[in-house]
Design a protein around this motif. Structure first.
Motif, short mmCIF file in Angstrom:
data_model
loop_
_atom_site.label_atom_id
_atom_site.label_comp_id
_atom_site.label_asym_id
_atom_site.label_seq_id
_atom_site.Cartn_x
_atom_site.Cartn_y
_atom_site.Cartn_z
N THR A 34 -31.33 25.00 -14.49
CA THR A 34 -31.44 26.00 -13.43
C THR A 34 -32.12 27.27 -13.95
N PHE A 35 -32.96 27.83 -13.10
CA PHE A 35 -33.69 29.06 -13.41
C PHE A 35 -33.46 30.04 -12.26
N PRO A 36 -32.52 30.99 -12.41
CA PRO A 36 -32.21 31.90 -11.30
C PRO A 36 -33.20 33.05 -11.21
N TYR A 37 -34.47 32.70 -11.11
CA TYR A 37 -35.54 33.69 -11.09
C TYR A 37 -36.49 33.42 -9.93
N ARG A 38 -37.33 34.42 -9.67
CA ARG A 38 -38.47 34.20 -8.80
C ARG A 38 -39.54 33.45 -9.59
N PHE A 39 -40.36 32.70 -8.89
CA PHE A 39 -41.55 32.12 -9.53
C PHE A 39 -42.62 33.20 -9.50
N ASP A 40 -42.90 33.78 -10.67
CA ASP A 40 -43.92 34.83 -10.74
C ASP A 40 -44.74 34.63 -12.01
N GLU A 41 -45.58 35.58 -12.32
CA GLU A 41 -46.48 35.40 -13.48
C GLU A 41 -45.69 35.18 -14.78
N SER A 42 -44.49 35.76 -14.86
CA SER A 42 -43.73 35.65 -16.11
C SER A 42 -42.96 34.33 -16.21
N THR A 43 -42.56 33.75 -15.08
CA THR A 43 -41.79 32.49 -15.12
C THR A 43 -42.68 31.25 -14.91
N ALA A 44 -43.89 31.46 -14.38
CA ALA A 44 -44.77 30.32 -14.08
C ALA A 44 -45.02 29.41 -15.29
N PRO A 45 -45.15 29.97 -16.52
CA PRO A 45 -45.43 29.08 -17.67
C PRO A 45 -44.35 28.04 -17.95
N LEU A 46 -43.15 28.18 -17.35
CA LEU A 46 -42.13 27.13 -17.49
C LEU A 46 -42.66 25.77 -17.04
N LEU A 47 -43.67 25.78 -16.17
CA LEU A 47 -44.22 24.52 -15.68
C LEU A 47 -44.72 23.63 -16.82
N SER A 48 -45.12 24.26 -17.93
CA SER A 48 -45.67 23.46 -19.03
C SER A 48 -44.67 22.42 -19.54
N ARG A 49 -43.37 22.63 -19.29
CA ARG A 49 -42.34 21.69 -19.77
C ARG A 49 -42.09 20.54 -18.81
N PHE A 50 -42.76 20.54 -17.65
CA PHE A 50 -42.50 19.53 -16.62
C PHE A 50 -43.78 18.71 -16.34
N ASP A 94 -19.71 28.02 -0.65
CA ASP A 94 -20.77 28.48 -1.56
C ASP A 94 -21.30 29.86 -1.20
N LEU A 95 -20.85 30.43 -0.09
CA LEU A 95 -21.39 31.73 0.35
C LEU A 95 -21.26 32.76 -0.77
N GLY A 96 -22.36 33.46 -1.05
CA GLY A 96 -22.36 34.49 -2.08
C GLY A 96 -22.71 33.99 -3.47
N ARG A 97 -22.74 32.67 -3.66
CA ARG A 97 -23.11 32.12 -4.97
C ARG A 97 -24.63 32.01 -5.08
N ARG A 98 -25.09 32.01 -6.34
CA ARG A 98 -26.51 31.70 -6.54
C ARG A 98 -26.78 30.30 -6.03
N LYS A 99 -27.91 30.15 -5.36
CA LYS A 99 -28.24 28.82 -4.83
C LYS A 99 -28.38 27.79 -5.95
N VAL A 100 -29.00 28.17 -7.06
CA VAL A 100 -29.20 27.17 -8.13
C VAL A 100 -27.87 26.75 -8.75
N ASP A 101 -26.91 27.65 -8.82
CA ASP A 101 -25.59 27.29 -9.37
C ASP A 101 -24.83 26.36 -8.43
N ALA A 102 -24.83 26.71 -7.14
CA ALA A 102 -24.13 25.87 -6.16
C ALA A 102 -24.79 24.49 -6.12
N ALA A 103 -26.13 24.47 -6.16
CA ALA A 103 -26.85 23.19 -6.10
C ALA A 103 -26.50 22.33 -7.32
N ARG A 104 -26.48 22.96 -8.49
CA ARG A 104 -26.20 22.21 -9.71
C ARG A 104 -24.83 21.54 -9.64
#
Ligand SMILES: [Zn+2]
Length: 239
Positions: free
Chosen positions: A97-113, A73-83
């Motif tokens: 999978t969300f290959p992003y940082r958790f920041d102000e722009s991605t935080a609202p994704l929480l509303s779906r969980f 898995d070396l060099g792969r995105r962690k979320v892709d390898a994990a999936r």
């Protein structure tokens, strides 16, 4: 064959608890040492939908503690390898999978969980997760590890202290690499998933309401009680 037969034999869960787990949705932020083990245990327990967020790639220095990954898995995105690995364990699992940082722009994704779970390694992200959980009214299981010790705490917005009631919020990172004894990661991740299973199966009353501290080197486990800070800048006005 019923995949969850042994889990359902655990009386506090039973058939009803398992059915509720299979409709639960958990967002795991960080897919490294803590997050990878959390995701593995959640998917195998039959959680209905698991979201994985991490922008990082797998490096060789991760492999001593990040048990989901292997050298291939070396060099792969962690979320892709994990999936891929998690779908090999359960091909019917719902893994987003969300290959992003958790920041102000991605935080609202929480509303779906239904639930937010901390698999990160830094306080700025953790404090943003805390603020986001309070904003959306979602339970937040937060934890951290360093050296041979780890801490875990669960925030129920409107009911319990939040992370900022316990520790003053900071925008500063951890200041570079810090030591990790790999077994503590597995211990803390496993406790986080136990709390998640309680919440998603409708057994919130079984969740630990204090800060649990475990040190595998000094062989100490302690439980620290906290009260809400009425002047808390995050939850002060929401309770
Ligand atoms: Zn607070």
């Amino acid at each position: 064959m019923d995949r969850y037969r042994r889990q359902k034999l655990f009386t506090p869960l039973g058939d009803g608890g398992q059915r509720r787990l299979q409709t639960g949705k958990a967002l795991v932020v960080g897919c490294g040492a803590l997050g990878g083990t959390i995701a593995n245990l959640l998917v195998r327990a039959g959680i209905g939908s698991v979201g994985l967020m991490d922008h990082d790639i797998v490096e060789v220095v991760n492999l001593h503690r990040q048990l989901l990954f292997n050298e291939r898995d070396l060099g792969r995105r962690k979320v892709d390898a994990a999936r891929d690995i998690l779908l090999a364990a359960d091909s019917r699992a719902d893994i987003e999978t969300f290959p992003y940082r958790f920041d102000e722009s991605t935080a609202p994704l929480l509303s779906r969980f239904d639930l937010l779970i901390d698999g990160t390694d830094n306080f700025p992200t953790r404090f943003l997760m805390n603020r986001t959980a309070i904003r959306y009214g979602k339970p937040f299981i937060t934890a951290g590890v360093r050296g041979s010790s780890g801490q875990i705490f669960t925030v129920f917005p409107g009911q319990t202290p939040c992370l900022a009631c316990l520790i003053p919020p900071t925008d500063e990172g951890h200041g570079g690499e810090f030591p990790i004894l790999s077994p503590i990661v597995q211990v803390i991740a496993a406790i986080e998933v136990s709390e998640a299973i309680k919440i998603l199966s409708g057994n919130e009353n079984a969740v630990n309401r204090s800060l649990l501290v475990v040190d595998l080197w000094t062989n100490k486990i302690s439980s620290l009680e906290f009260v809400r800070n009425e002047n808390c800048s995050v939850c002060g006005g929401s309770l």
